[in-house]
Design a protein around this motif. Sequence first.
Motif, PDB file in Angstrom:
ATOM      1  N   ARG A  96       0.790  -1.257   0.058  1.00 25.01           N
ATOM      2  CA  ARG A  96      -0.095   0.106  -0.012  1.00 25.01           C
ATOM      3  C   ARG A  96       0.852   1.305  -0.050  1.00 25.01           C
ATOM      4  O   ARG A  96       0.411   2.372  -0.093  1.00 25.01           O
ATOM      5  CB  ARG A  96      -0.782   0.061   1.167  1.00 25.01           C
ATOM      6  CG  ARG A  96      -1.795  -1.163   1.329  1.00 25.01           C
ATOM      7  CD  ARG A  96      -2.486  -1.271   2.801  1.00 25.01           C
ATOM      8  NE  ARG A  96      -1.443  -1.185   3.846  1.00 25.01           N
ATOM      9  CZ  ARG A  96      -1.622  -0.789   5.053  1.00 25.01           C
ATOM     10  NH1 ARG A  96      -2.887  -0.620   5.334  1.00 25.01           N
ATOM     11  NH2 ARG A  96      -0.904  -1.092   6.116  1.00 25.01           N
ATOM     12  N   GLY A  97       2.188   1.023   0.322  1.00 24.36           N
ATOM     13  CA  GLY A  97       3.016   2.345   0.301  1.00 24.36           C
ATOM     14  C   GLY A  97       3.332   2.845   1.822  1.00 24.36           C
ATOM     15  O   GLY A  97       3.923   3.820   2.112  1.00 24.36           O
ATOM     16  N   VAL A  98       2.835   1.831   2.676  1.00 26.81           N
ATOM     17  CA  VAL A  98       3.156   2.051   4.244  1.00 26.81           C
ATOM     18  C   VAL A  98       4.374   1.620   4.698  1.00 26.81           C
ATOM     19  O   VAL A  98       4.918   0.301   4.333  1.00 26.81           O
ATOM     20  CB  VAL A  98       2.047   1.642   5.021  1.00 26.81           C
ATOM     21  CG1 VAL A  98       2.253   1.923   6.458  1.00 26.81           C
ATOM     22  CG2 VAL A  98       0.512   2.416   4.527  1.00 26.81           C
ATOM     23  N   THR A  99       5.298   2.191   5.423  1.00 24.01           N
ATOM     24  CA  THR A  99       6.439   1.931   5.759  1.00 24.01           C
ATOM     25  C   THR A  99       6.487   1.137   7.151  1.00 24.01           C
ATOM     26  O   THR A  99       5.184   0.866   7.771  1.00 24.01           O
ATOM     27  CB  THR A  99       7.387   2.991   6.003  1.00 24.01           C
ATOM     28  OG1 THR A  99       7.360   3.849   7.300  1.00 24.01           O
ATOM     29  CG2 THR A  99       7.522   3.800   4.574  1.00 24.01           C
ATOM     30  N   SER A 100       7.659   0.840   7.654  1.00 21.71           N
ATOM     31  CA  SER A 100       7.676   0.093   9.070  1.00 21.71           C
ATOM     32  C   SER A 100       7.044   0.923  10.083  1.00 21.71           C
ATOM     33  O   SER A 100       6.613   0.573  11.221  1.00 21.71           O
ATOM     34  CB  SER A 100       8.893  -0.490   9.273  1.00 21.71           C
ATOM     35  OG  SER A 100       9.993   0.772   9.481  1.00 21.71           O
TER      36      SER A 100
END
Length: 382
Positions: free
Chosen positions: A253-257
């Motif tokens: 989705r394009g979400v990082t850690s």
Amino acid sequence: MRSVTVVGASLAGVCAARALRDQGFDGHITMIGDEVHLPYDRPPLSKAFLLGDESTVPLDVADLDVEWRLGCAATGLSGTTVSTVSGDVSADAVVIATGAAASRLPGTAGIDGIHVLRSLDDALALRSSLASGVRLTVVGAGFIGSEVASTAIRLGASVTVVEASQTPLSRVFGGELGALIAGWHRIAGATLLTGASVAGFVTDAGRVRAVQLADGTVIESDVVVLGVGSVPNVGWLDGCGLEISGAVVTDQRGVTSNPAVLAVGDCAAVRDPATGAVARDEHWTSAATRPAIAVEALLTGSSRKFAGLPYVWSDQYDARIQFAGRHEAESVAEIVEGDPTTGPFVALYRHGNHPVAVLAVSSPRSFGKWRRQVIDTSNLVT
């Protein structure tokens, strides 16, 4: 959530800010960019812009309602606080859209006449150097190098293209069709040298005079353009706690850690949950379309994932190249329309019985028809 910082006044950054507004976010958006220019489109820089047409470069940002901090490079990230050369910017969430920088060959920094092409300032510097009769050597026959060579030929320059691989563009199009398209250089009057590596540069008073190849060949050159790839702009994120693997790693989705931090565009690499592999999709269409999905995840927690075939286009020697899908070593290409030796054509790539990619040259209507038949190989089970 009342505030978002977008780091990178790029296409991906602008699309993220626009998605925030389109999806109902009415809080404060700060847009940080290391260049002094307002956001602009990069594809024309190697084509129309070098010919003097600046009309297609600026992006429309008049209605974004953001706070601009231009000429203000980011230097670090702690949580959702961005450090810059002019102070810290804190927000509830951060979008990383810092793109990538053009790669350089060792020892070329500071040599007058050796150019890369990634930014507006790069294009301005190169444009002032190109004129009829100039001896231009382009190192790298990828998209950027080929487009610059094509444009320089139109300007009357004497062009030599040096490519390390035996078949330019084979990674994208396969050997046979890659060789066919690369052959346009020779047809247009450029010299194309394949399987050739650069050993160094001959200079005089700090200016390039020639390119020296590993086999001893010396190419007298007034101007050199390096089209040898790019490196994600992620050095400023050292020690920030995000997962970095050459680029900022995100989910699909394009979400990082950090769930309050997104990464989109050329600086991001998406992890495949099935294999664990990470991959960048360094194309204009990804930078333009994926931010909306990432923003949706940020604002609503949506599980919607990036979708759609990789798509790239290139204008070279009066031909429009369009390619969609994923060419793999096992793919077999078949000409389904036209004749590549005489004019426009369409090639369909198959993996087994599955159409997995399509290449069209100067055939936009046919490209759309065949593109609808192509499947996404990321979902292909073999």
